[in-house]
Design a protein around this motif. Sequence first.
Motif, PDB file in Angstrom:
ATOM      1  N   GLY A 183      -4.758  59.657  44.603  1.00  0.00           N
ATOM      2  CA  GLY A 183      -4.280  58.309  44.868  1.00  0.00           C
ATOM      3  C   GLY A 183      -2.896  58.294  45.475  1.00  0.00           C
ATOM      4  N   ARG A 184      -2.093  59.307  45.152  1.00  0.00           N
ATOM      5  CA  ARG A 184      -0.724  59.376  45.666  1.00  0.00           C
ATOM      6  C   ARG A 184      -0.648  60.085  47.015  1.00  0.00           C
ATOM      7  NH1 ARG A 184       1.017  62.108  41.843  1.00  0.00           N
ATOM      8  NH2 ARG A 184       1.120  64.149  42.844  1.00  0.00           N
ATOM      9  N   ALA A 185      -1.415  61.179  47.175  1.00  0.00           N
ATOM     10  CA  ALA A 185      -1.245  62.040  48.353  1.00  0.00           C
ATOM     11  C   ALA A 185      -2.494  62.148  49.227  1.00  0.00           C
ATOM     12  CB  ALA A 185      -0.813  63.442  47.905  1.00  0.00           C
ATOM     13  N   ARG A 232      -5.853  64.056  36.280  1.00  0.00           N
ATOM     14  CA  ARG A 232      -4.730  64.509  37.103  1.00  0.00           C
ATOM     15  C   ARG A 232      -5.084  64.472  38.580  1.00  0.00           C
ATOM     16  NH1 ARG A 232      -4.060  68.545  32.834  1.00  0.00           N
ATOM     17  NH2 ARG A 232      -5.284  70.009  34.080  1.00  0.00           N
ATOM     18  N   GLU A 233      -6.336  64.873  38.899  1.00  0.00           N
ATOM     19  CA  GLU A 233      -6.765  64.882  40.296  1.00  0.00           C
ATOM     20  C   GLU A 233      -6.843  63.459  40.851  1.00  0.00           C
ATOM     21  OE1 GLU A 233      -8.126  66.929  43.802  1.00  0.00           O
ATOM     22  OE2 GLU A 233      -6.998  67.501  42.020  1.00  0.00           O
ATOM     23  N   GLU A 234      -7.337  62.527  40.042  1.00  0.00           N
ATOM     24  CA  GLU A 234      -7.439  61.134  40.468  1.00  0.00           C
ATOM     25  C   GLU A 234      -6.054  60.572  40.810  1.00  0.00           C
ATOM     26  OE1 GLU A 234      -9.832  57.965  41.442  1.00  0.00           O
ATOM     27  OE2 GLU A 234     -10.673  59.634  40.294  1.00  0.00           O
ATOM     28  N   VAL A 235      -5.086  60.870  39.954  1.00  0.00           N
ATOM     29  CA  VAL A 235      -3.723  60.383  40.191  1.00  0.00           C
ATOM     30  C   VAL A 235      -3.132  61.038  41.432  1.00  0.00           C
ATOM     31  CG1 VAL A 235      -1.377  60.362  39.257  1.00  0.00           C
ATOM     32  CG2 VAL A 235      -3.321  59.845  37.768  1.00  0.00           C
ATOM     33  N   ARG A 236      -3.348  62.339  41.570  1.00  0.00           N
ATOM     34  CA  ARG A 236      -2.777  63.057  42.716  1.00  0.00           C
ATOM     35  C   ARG A 236      -3.385  62.570  44.029  1.00  0.00           C
ATOM     36  NH1 ARG A 236      -3.924  66.977  45.972  1.00  0.00           N
ATOM     37  NH2 ARG A 236      -5.943  67.393  44.998  1.00  0.00           N
TER      38      ARG A 236
END
Length: 292
Positions: free
Chosen positions: A84-86, A78-82
């Motif tokens: 990458g987005r923000a 979840r942290e990796e995705v977040r």
Amino acid sequence: MIDKLEMFIALAQARHFGRAAEAVGVAQPTLSAAIRQLEEQLGAVLVLRGSRFAGLTPEGERVLGWARRIVSDARAMREEVRVGRAGLSGTMRLGVIPTALAAASRLTAAFAATHPEVQITILSATSIAILEDLDSLRVDAGISYLDNEPLGTKATLPLYEERYALVMREDHVLAGRGSVGWGELGEVALCLLTPDMQNRRIVSGLLAEAGVSVAPRIETNSTIVLIGHVLTGGWATILPLGAAEIFLEHGPLRAAPLTDPDAHHRVGLIAPAREPQMPLVAALLAEAKRTS
């Protein structure tokens, strides 16, 4: 499943259904139902129950290790995705032994300047508590000793070597000395960290090797309290030189290196041994390599 595993980890940590429910922000019946559902899904009893929580079964202990790995991986994903987005943001939780707080401040100040969107929480803790907090996912990384107690499977990065000094007021009888031997401390009124601190266990071992038996009348888990007593006069304490420097810059304090032996121990960053690392932990490790 992930939510149930997080509740199971919280219960194993709190060892109390009510406190575990409070920790994860649910009602106690909700947590109890989730644990029973997890047991049904796995086909095994995980928790010993009487009138209250009575521990984990052997199956529960094995599941706890898996739960920590699975929850850690889910959080990392979840942290990796977040990120990458923000971009890099969120809260970094860092457990630090008391004698390394000054070094931690230098590292986290540099980290905060490089990553202005990250909030940093620094918690003072014993070396044993830091390892437990890492395993229980309560902190993201720690700063502790690297070579004096077993660390288990952890990623480590040395930051500096800790050497020891006698810290006293400038009017102390030993204040004019360039160095002091460990064997000379038998008659010195010492205030020391509490025995649960690894620094204290190191100091006690060095004193014992020098044939000195010490029963300090003042024990504390705070370096500030130690320095407060030294400032009143009559007392002296033993601190790593790095931890003492901040108190020596102003005021009537002096530090004499302790010799015979000139002991030293490595202090560094500790993090879960995982690949890829959590983005915040990876950034902290990179900052430590750059600044150390």
